[in-house]
Enzyme design. Sequence first.
Site, mmCIF file in Angstrom:
data_model
loop_
_atom_site.group_PDB
_atom_site.id
_atom_site.type_symbol
_atom_site.label_atom_id
_atom_site.label_comp_id
_atom_site.label_asym_id
_atom_site.label_seq_id
_atom_site.Cartn_x
_atom_site.Cartn_y
_atom_site.Cartn_z
ATOM 1 N N HIS A 140 0.837 -1.208 0.000
ATOM 2 C CA HIS A 140 0.000 0.000 0.000
ATOM 3 C C HIS A 140 0.872 1.258 0.000
ATOM 4 O O HIS A 140 0.617 2.209 -0.740
ATOM 5 C CB HIS A 140 -0.901 0.046 1.241
ATOM 6 C CG HIS A 140 -1.909 -1.055 1.336
ATOM 7 N ND1 HIS A 140 -2.110 -1.778 2.489
ATOM 8 C CD2 HIS A 140 -2.785 -1.558 0.432
ATOM 9 C CE1 HIS A 140 -3.067 -2.665 2.290
ATOM 10 N NE2 HIS A 140 -3.499 -2.565 1.047
ATOM 11 N N LYS A 153 -16.286 -7.813 8.608
ATOM 12 C CA LYS A 153 -17.137 -7.826 9.810
ATOM 13 C C LYS A 153 -16.298 -7.836 11.075
ATOM 14 O O LYS A 153 -16.638 -7.221 12.062
ATOM 15 C CB LYS A 153 -18.078 -9.028 9.761
ATOM 16 C CG LYS A 153 -19.230 -8.793 8.798
ATOM 17 C CD LYS A 153 -20.499 -9.519 9.259
ATOM 18 C CE LYS A 153 -21.701 -9.143 8.418
ATOM 19 N NZ LYS A 153 -22.078 -10.186 7.452
ATOM 20 N N ARG A 184 -1.336 -6.402 -8.112
ATOM 21 C CA ARG A 184 -0.228 -7.262 -7.682
ATOM 22 C C ARG A 184 0.062 -8.350 -8.689
ATOM 23 O O ARG A 184 1.192 -8.721 -8.912
ATOM 24 C CB ARG A 184 -0.570 -7.941 -6.346
ATOM 25 C CG ARG A 184 -0.406 -7.052 -5.170
ATOM 26 C CD ARG A 184 -1.111 -7.630 -3.972
ATOM 27 N NE ARG A 184 -2.559 -7.492 -4.116
ATOM 28 C CZ ARG A 184 -3.395 -7.547 -3.117
ATOM 29 N NH1 ARG A 184 -2.963 -7.790 -1.908
ATOM 30 N NH2 ARG A 184 -4.684 -7.383 -3.321
ATOM 31 N N SER A 242 -2.833 -7.718 2.997
ATOM 32 C CA SER A 242 -3.222 -7.530 4.400
ATOM 33 C C SER A 242 -3.663 -8.851 5.009
ATOM 34 O O SER A 242 -3.397 -9.123 6.188
ATOM 35 C CB SER A 242 -4.359 -6.511 4.508
ATOM 36 O OG SER A 242 -3.918 -5.238 4.111
HETATM 37 N N1 LIG Z 1 1.198 -5.435 -2.216
HETATM 38 C C1 LIG Z 1 0.420 -4.665 -2.983
HETATM 39 N N2 LIG Z 1 0.896 -4.119 -4.118
HETATM 40 C C2 LIG Z 1 0.104 -3.366 -4.904
HETATM 41 N N3 LIG Z 1 -1.178 -3.091 -4.653
HETATM 42 C C3 LIG Z 1 -1.703 -3.604 -3.537
HETATM 43 C C4 LIG Z 1 -0.946 -4.406 -2.639
HETATM 44 N N4 LIG Z 1 -1.751 -4.785 -1.610
HETATM 45 C C5 LIG Z 1 -2.937 -4.237 -1.869
HETATM 46 N N5 LIG Z 1 -2.935 -3.532 -3.008
HETATM 47 C C6 LIG Z 1 -4.039 -2.804 -3.620
HETATM 48 O O1 LIG Z 1 -4.478 -1.829 -2.722
HETATM 49 C C7 LIG Z 1 -5.880 -1.609 -2.838
HETATM 50 C C8 LIG Z 1 -6.545 -1.774 -1.491
HETATM 51 O O2 LIG Z 1 -6.361 -3.086 -1.105
HETATM 52 P P1 LIG Z 1 -6.855 -3.744 0.244
HETATM 53 O O3 LIG Z 1 -7.015 -2.750 1.333
HETATM 54 O O4 LIG Z 1 -7.980 -4.666 -0.064
HETATM 55 O O5 LIG Z 1 -5.534 -4.601 0.570
HETATM 56 P P2 LIG Z 1 -5.348 -6.139 0.508
HETATM 57 O O6 LIG Z 1 -3.923 -6.404 0.778
HETATM 58 O O7 LIG Z 1 -5.943 -6.694 -0.740
HETATM 59 O O8 LIG Z 1 -6.203 -6.547 1.776
HETATM 60 P P3 LIG Z 1 -7.047 -7.874 1.993
HETATM 61 O O9 LIG Z 1 -6.061 -9.010 1.904
HETATM 62 O O10 LIG Z 1 -7.629 -7.674 3.345
HETATM 63 O O11 LIG Z 1 -8.068 -7.901 0.895
HETATM 64 C C9 LIG Z 1 -6.318 -2.593 -3.920
HETATM 65 O O12 LIG Z 1 -6.297 -1.920 -5.177
HETATM 66 C C10 LIG Z 1 -5.245 -3.660 -3.881
HETATM 67 O O13 LIG Z 1 -5.142 -4.330 -5.122
HETATM 68 MG MG LIG Z 2 -7.995 -6.975 -1.090
#
Ligand SMILES: Nc1ncnc2c1ncn2[C@@H]1O[C@H](COP(=O)(O)OP(=O)(O)OP(=O)(O)O)[C@@H](O)[C@H]1O
Ligand SMILES: [Mg+2]
Length: 160
Positions: free
Chosen positions: A18, A42, A91, A129
């Site tokens: 992020h 949730k 990703r 995440s």
């Molecule tokens: N490591 C990463 N590299 C690039 N983009 C990312 C990465 N992790 C998350 N994103 C992007 O950030 C945005 C917000 O993602 P989000 O908060 O759902 O994170 P996540 O890592 O996918 O969390 P979760 O695993 O809980 O779904 C989305 O566009 C997601 O594709």
């Molecule tokens: Mg996600």
Amino acid sequence: MATLAVYPGSFDPLTNGHVDIISRGARLFDRIVVAILVNAEKAPLFSMAERVEIARAVFKNHSNVEVDTFDGLLVDYVERKRAQAIVRGLRAVSDFEFEFQMALMNQRLKPQIETVFMMPAEQYTFISSTLIREIAIHGGNAGEFVDPIVATELRKKRKD
Ligand SMILES: Nc1ncnc2c1ncn2[C@@H]1O[C@H](COP(=O)(O)OP(=O)(O)OP(=O)(O)O)[C@@H](O)[C@H]1O
Ligand SMILES: [Mg+2]
């Protein structure tokens, strides 16, 4: 006209992936708002207040990065903020299908809002995440995948 982008997500917790995308967005746009989605999960690991506090602390020296929360439709929030773009991170191919569908739906709902996709640096492509939460819950060390501020908060969750 100053450009404003919204980067929506659940950020539970904020990862180095992020942070990489936010930093890229902050170079491309005049301002970027990290918009944390209320009620995405949730049973989140971090409360909304904690997630906001963490993101603000990590980006406290970046004057063009803001942190906010939203609920309801993303495009309505983007319109309220008068932002021109939605930033999303890609990703892997696995992110593509859902992101593509969502971007096209948002385009149909509000044609004037663009979705901009950005790839993180290669070393962040496997970070999510969900995996960070798994590591933290089971007592592992996720320190190399998150900001030190997040790592400290993850350790507190372990003791809880
Ligand atoms: N490591 C990463 N590299 C690039 N983009 C990312 C990465 N992790 C998350 N994103 C992007 O950030 C945005 C917000 O993602 P989000 O908060 O759902 O994170 P996540 O890592 O996918 O969390 P979760 O695993 O809980 O779904 C989305 O566009 C997601 O594709
Ligand atoms: Mg996600």
